[in-house]
Design an enzyme around this catalytic site. Structure first.
Site: not given
Ligand code: SAH
Length: 203
Positions: A51-52
């Site tokens: 997940i960024s």
């Protein structure tokens, strides 16, 4: 997270900050990494994906300048967090994920949170989503060596695309591009580190 990592670093668009305040980031992260949900870095979500980092989601979303009437294409659904932030801002979000298990999990999370303006499908983002084109905005969350031609073709005139370009780690830049007729103008760049946009057959 929003105050310290995102607003403090210069993301000022209140619609983006409000959207990120509303989306419960921890719901998108697998149990074993959930304690890191609000950490200032990317967090593993399984299948080699992450997940960024929250700031990057804020920066990309602000750069995309999403309006409530917009139809948005996203490449690289991952856990679906960025998808949810876009769904808070746009009319409709079309998101493509190459790993079927991640697509299924993101779909389930987005449904359980009540998002009804999102479609997630398994596929290769290099091809875009021709049946639903053109798109007012396109967001790439995986890095391609160059901007895929299908995505340029599926971007509406005056549309904006935000996408990491360059595959060698350490040599990627986030590009903010705007289409004017036959030309694609570069509005901004930022050094970034994303997973590569793979070809579906390479998996
Ligand atoms: N925004 C996502 C980022 C996920 S990482 C999040 O915050 O969760 C990038 C994702 O792109 C990975 O899930 C990876 O599987 C996916 N991906 C890689 N190549 C792709 C391709 N060709 N088409 C669609 N998705 C791709």
């Amino acid at each position: 997270m929003v105050a310290e990592q995102i607003r403090a670093r210069g993301v000022a668009d209140s619609r983006v900050l409000d959207a990120m305040t509303r989306v419960p980031r921890e719901r998108f992260i697998p149990e074993e990494s959930r304690h890191e949900a609000y950490a200032d870095r990317p967090v593993p979500i399984g299948f080699g994906a992450t997940i960024s980092q929250p700031y990057i989601v804020g920066y990309m979303t602000e750069a995309l300048k999403v309006e409530p009437s917009h139809r948005v294409l996203e490449i690289g659904t991952g856990c679906g967090y960025q998808t949810a932030v876009l769904a808070e801002l746009a009319a409709r979000v079309y998101s493509i994920e190459v790993i079927p298990e991640l697509a299924a999990r993101a779909r389930g999370t987005l449904e359980s949170l009540g998002y009804t303006n999102v479609l997630v499908r398994t596929g290769d983002g290099h091809d875009g989503w021709p049946d639903e084109a053109p798109f007012d905005r396109i967001l790439g969350a995986a890095a391609a060596s160059e901007v895929p031609g299908a995505l340029v073709a599926q971007l509406a005139d005056e549309g904006i695309m935000v996408i990491p370009v360059g595959q060698a780690l350490g040599a990627q830049e986030l590009h903010v591009l705007q289409k004017h007729g036959d030309t694609l103008a570069t509005l901004a760049t930022l050094p970034v580190r994303f997973v590569p946009m793979v070809r579906a057959r390479e998996r």
